[in-house]
Design a protein around this motif. Structure first.
Motif, PDB file in Angstrom:
ATOM      1  N   MET A  87     -20.433  -5.773  -5.297  1.00 42.87           N
ATOM      2  CA  MET A  87     -20.406  -4.724  -4.285  1.00 42.87           C
ATOM      3  C   MET A  87     -19.318  -4.994  -3.248  1.00 42.87           C
ATOM      4  SD  MET A  87     -24.471  -3.903  -3.786  1.00 42.87           S
ATOM      5  CE  MET A  87     -24.134  -2.500  -2.732  1.00 42.87           C
ATOM      6  N   GLY A  88     -19.122  -6.279  -2.903  1.00 43.98           N
ATOM      7  CA  GLY A  88     -18.040  -6.614  -1.984  1.00 43.98           C
ATOM      8  C   GLY A  88     -16.690  -6.228  -2.543  1.00 43.98           C
ATOM      9  N   GLY A  89     -16.486  -6.482  -3.834  1.00 38.36           N
ATOM     10  CA  GLY A  89     -15.224  -6.112  -4.468  1.00 38.36           C
ATOM     11  C   GLY A  89     -15.034  -4.617  -4.532  1.00 38.36           C
ATOM     12  N   VAL A  90     -16.101  -3.877  -4.821  1.00 40.25           N
ATOM     13  CA  VAL A  90     -16.014  -2.413  -4.902  1.00 40.25           C
ATOM     14  C   VAL A  90     -15.650  -1.825  -3.539  1.00 40.25           C
ATOM     15  CG1 VAL A  90     -17.346  -0.300  -5.289  1.00 40.25           C
ATOM     16  CG2 VAL A  90     -17.599  -2.233  -6.853  1.00 40.25           C
ATOM     17  N   VAL A  91     -16.318  -2.290  -2.485  1.00 40.31           N
ATOM     18  CA  VAL A  91     -16.024  -1.781  -1.144  1.00 40.31           C
ATOM     19  C   VAL A  91     -14.604  -2.152  -0.722  1.00 40.31           C
ATOM     20  CG1 VAL A  91     -16.654  -1.944   1.300  1.00 40.31           C
ATOM     21  CG2 VAL A  91     -18.439  -1.784  -0.444  1.00 40.31           C
ATOM     22  N   TYR A  92     -14.155  -3.353  -1.080  1.00 36.69           N
ATOM     23  CA  TYR A  92     -12.779  -3.756  -0.764  1.00 36.69           C
ATOM     24  C   TYR A  92     -11.776  -2.819  -1.425  1.00 36.69           C
ATOM     25  CZ  TYR A  92      -8.365  -6.163  -1.500  1.00 36.69           C
ATOM     26  OH  TYR A  92      -7.019  -6.458  -1.592  1.00 36.69           O
ATOM     27  N   TYR A  93     -11.985  -2.524  -2.709  1.00 32.67           N
ATOM     28  CA  TYR A  93     -11.057  -1.635  -3.411  1.00 32.67           C
ATOM     29  C   TYR A  93     -11.118  -0.216  -2.852  1.00 32.67           C
ATOM     30  CZ  TYR A  93      -9.151  -4.647  -7.018  1.00 32.67           C
ATOM     31  OH  TYR A  93      -8.445  -5.620  -7.680  1.00 32.67           O
ATOM     32  N   ALA A  94     -12.313   0.231  -2.454  1.00 33.55           N
ATOM     33  CA  ALA A  94     -12.428   1.558  -1.848  1.00 33.55           C
ATOM     34  C   ALA A  94     -11.647   1.617  -0.543  1.00 33.55           C
ATOM     35  CB  ALA A  94     -13.895   1.901  -1.619  1.00 33.55           C
ATOM     36  N   TRP A  95     -11.803   0.595   0.301  1.00 35.60           N
ATOM     37  CA  TRP A  95     -11.056   0.563   1.568  1.00 35.60           C
ATOM     38  C   TRP A  95      -9.557   0.504   1.301  1.00 35.60           C
ATOM     39  CZ3 TRP A  95      -7.788  -3.375   3.224  1.00 35.60           C
ATOM     40  CH2 TRP A  95      -7.281  -3.222   4.511  1.00 35.60           C
ATOM     41  N   ARG A  96      -9.149  -0.320   0.341  1.00 39.58           N
ATOM     42  CA  ARG A  96      -7.733  -0.457   0.038  1.00 39.58           C
ATOM     43  C   ARG A  96      -7.142   0.861  -0.458  1.00 39.58           C
ATOM     44  NH1 ARG A  96      -5.222  -4.407  -4.545  1.00 39.58           N
ATOM     45  NH2 ARG A  96      -5.461  -2.473  -5.725  1.00 39.58           N
ATOM     46  N   GLY A  97      -7.917   1.590  -1.239  1.00 43.32           N
ATOM     47  CA  GLY A  97      -7.422   2.842  -1.777  1.00 43.32           C
ATOM     48  C   GLY A  97      -7.387   3.973  -0.769  1.00 43.32           C
ATOM     49  N   LEU A  98      -8.330   3.988   0.188  1.00 45.46           N
ATOM     50  CA  LEU A  98      -8.419   5.100   1.129  1.00 45.46           C
ATOM     51  C   LEU A  98      -7.728   4.834   2.457  1.00 45.46           C
ATOM     52  CD1 LEU A  98     -12.130   6.211   0.575  1.00 45.46           C
ATOM     53  CD2 LEU A  98     -10.061   7.114  -0.479  1.00 45.46           C
ATOM     54  N   LEU A  99      -7.753   3.574   2.910  1.00 48.18           N
ATOM     55  CA  LEU A  99      -7.222   3.282   4.244  1.00 48.18           C
ATOM     56  C   LEU A  99      -6.267   2.102   4.289  1.00 48.18           C
ATOM     57  CD1 LEU A  99     -10.572   3.482   6.287  1.00 48.18           C
ATOM     58  CD2 LEU A  99      -8.826   5.259   6.116  1.00 48.18           C
ATOM     59  N   GLY A 100      -6.356   1.187   3.314  1.00 52.98           N
ATOM     60  CA  GLY A 100      -5.741  -0.116   3.474  1.00 52.98           C
ATOM     61  C   GLY A 100      -4.316  -0.240   3.027  1.00 52.98           C
ATOM     62  N   GLU A 101      -3.976  -1.485   2.648  1.00 47.49           N
ATOM     63  CA  GLU A 101      -2.578  -1.847   2.471  1.00 47.49           C
ATOM     64  C   GLU A 101      -2.000  -1.495   1.109  1.00 47.49           C
ATOM     65  OE1 GLU A 101      -5.119  -5.473   1.416  1.00 47.49           O
ATOM     66  OE2 GLU A 101      -4.476  -4.981   3.431  1.00 47.49           O
ATOM     67  N   ALA A 102      -2.824  -0.995   0.181  1.00 51.65           N
ATOM     68  CA  ALA A 102      -2.310  -0.716  -1.164  1.00 51.65           C
ATOM     69  C   ALA A 102      -2.673   0.698  -1.574  1.00 51.65           C
ATOM     70  CB  ALA A 102      -2.877  -1.725  -2.170  1.00 51.65           C
ATOM     71  N   PRO A 103      -1.924   1.713  -1.141  1.00 53.23           N
ATOM     72  CA  PRO A 103      -2.254   3.097  -1.484  1.00 53.23           C
ATOM     73  C   PRO A 103      -2.135   3.356  -2.969  1.00 53.23           C
ATOM     74  CG  PRO A 103      -0.067   2.991  -0.514  1.00 53.23           C
ATOM     75  CD  PRO A 103      -0.680   1.629  -0.358  1.00 53.23           C
ATOM     76  N   LEU A 104      -2.829   4.383  -3.426  1.00 54.69           N
ATOM     77  CA  LEU A 104      -2.721   4.804  -4.806  1.00 54.69           C
ATOM     78  C   LEU A 104      -1.350   5.400  -5.052  1.00 54.69           C
ATOM     79  CD1 LEU A 104      -6.183   6.533  -5.246  1.00 54.69           C
ATOM     80  CD2 LEU A 104      -5.499   4.313  -6.126  1.00 54.69           C
ATOM     81  N   PRO A 105      -0.910   5.502  -6.298  1.00 52.74           N
ATOM     82  CA  PRO A 105       0.361   6.139  -6.585  1.00 52.74           C
ATOM     83  C   PRO A 105       0.413   7.549  -6.023  1.00 52.74           C
ATOM     84  CG  PRO A 105      -0.471   5.033  -8.535  1.00 52.74           C
ATOM     85  CD  PRO A 105      -1.566   4.974  -7.502  1.00 52.74           C
ATOM     86  N   ALA A 106       1.632   8.006  -5.720  1.00 50.64           N
ATOM     87  CA  ALA A 106       1.796   9.307  -5.075  1.00 50.64           C
ATOM     88  C   ALA A 106       1.188  10.431  -5.897  1.00 50.64           C
ATOM     89  CB  ALA A 106       3.285   9.583  -4.839  1.00 50.64           C
ATOM     90  N   ALA A 107       1.184  10.296  -7.217  1.00 50.33           N
ATOM     91  CA  ALA A 107       0.640  11.342  -8.065  1.00 50.33           C
ATOM     92  C   ALA A 107      -0.861  11.488  -7.893  1.00 50.33           C
ATOM     93  CB  ALA A 107       0.950  11.045  -9.537  1.00 50.33           C
ATOM     94  N   SER A 108      -1.534  10.387  -7.453  1.00 50.71           N
ATOM     95  CA  SER A 108      -2.977  10.433  -7.295  1.00 50.71           C
ATOM     96  C   SER A 108      -3.400  10.783  -5.889  1.00 50.71           C
ATOM     97  CB  SER A 108      -3.582   9.058  -7.677  1.00 50.71           C
ATOM     98  OG  SER A 108      -3.297   8.746  -9.012  1.00 50.71           O
ATOM     99  N   ALA A 109      -2.527  10.492  -4.903  1.00 48.38           N
ATOM    100  CA  ALA A 109      -2.886  10.724  -3.517  1.00 48.38           C
ATOM    101  C   ALA A 109      -2.583  12.149  -3.126  1.00 48.38           C
ATOM    102  CB  ALA A 109      -2.138   9.752  -2.610  1.00 48.38           C
TER     103      ALA A 109
END
Length: 283
Positions: free
Chosen positions: A251-273
């Motif tokens: 669960m810690g890993g899932v929440v980390y990836y969710a934060w990274r994808g929505l707010l954090g330092e590693a955005p999703l590719p431009a085609a997905s955002a």
């Protein structure tokens, strides 16, 4: 201004897969964190130490922040350590993390008021009497005397209130751990980001539910086998430890990836955002 990314429905599945991937990269080190936290919780539960359960509940945001911090350490190629559970305290973020309890406390207060309003004091007293009678006389006819409709209605409302409260802290805990944002600002951003990406959150929740159900089933089967060798209570303790050793770091890993994808330092590719006409990520 905070940038909140809009992600597709499939991002929820990517977060869950990312959590499993982190667990595979450092299974022992991450499981130790879950064992420590889960072991303390299991000890408090099996020994009836109410004070210990209360302390762990209060420290929950700090401990979970530590699990998320350890997940990022693995993601960035470093090794997690048991001391990471208290990383928030070491970095002076304890107060902001403890503020994450406020939505849950407010939700609890709201649910208590709704319990009295929806069911009524007289019916609540009746429910307490019936439950007390069922301890010594488990007669199914006693359950028929309970106001099942009102109780089901309250449970549905409780589910909605709990989910709404969770939206405020879902991304706020990693946001506090990895940025200098204040607690209330982080909770506001978390709520906005979750509302904007409800589809991905629903996908993540569904897959997590399936994963946790499967893990619980496996642990229960193991518990029945162990009970034959070491007894019921020790087997339950071991099974709970094993479940927590996997579930908490996942669960810690899932929440980390969710934060990274929505707010954090590693955005999703431009085609997905979600992007605006000027090519910038929509806020």
């Amino acid at each position: 201004m905070t940038q909140i990314r809009k992600v597709p429905l499939s991002a929820g599945a990517e977060w869950v897969l990312g959590g499993f991937a982190l667990l595979r990269k450092a299974p022992v080190a991450l499981s130790i964190l879950g064992l420590i936290w889960g072991g303390l919780s299991a000890l408090a539960s099996f020994t009836g130490q109410v004070w210990m359960s209360l302390v762990l509940a209060v420290l929950g945001p700090i401990l979970f922040g530590g699990v998320i911090y350890a997940a990022r350490e693995v993601d960035q190629g470093r090794s997690p350590a048991p001391g990471h559970l208290l990383q928030g305290l070491r970095e002076g973020r304890g107060g902001r993390l403890l503020a994450m309890l406020l939505p849950q406390l407010i939700a609890l207060a709201v649910l208590v008021v709704l319990l009295v309003v929806m069911i009524g004091p007289a019916q609540l007293e009746h429910i307490a009497q019936v439950m007390e009678q069922m301890k010594t006389n488990p007669d199914p006819e006693l359950a028929q005397k309970l106001p099942a409709g009102r109780m089901m209605g309250w449970l549905l409302v409780a589910l909605v209130v709990g989910l709404v409260a969770g939206l405020f802290t879902f991304l706020a805990i990693p946001d506090v751990m990895f940025t200098e944002r204040g607690a209330f600002a982080a909770m506001a951003v978390s709520f906005r980001a979750c509302m904007r990406n409800l589809g991905a959150l629903l996908m993540m929740t569904l897959l997590l539910f399936i994963a946790v159900f499967a893990m619980s089933l496996a642990c229960n089967l193991l518990m029945y086998v162990l009970a034959l060798a070491i007894g019921q209570m020790p087997a339950m303790f071991v099974a709970q430890l094993l479940l927590m050793s996997v579930m908490l770091p996942l669960m810690g890993g899932v929440v980390y990836y969710a934060w990274r994808g929505l707010l954090g330092e590693a955005p999703l590719p431009a085609a997905s955002a979600g992007t605006g006409s000027d090519g910038h990520i929509e806020a």
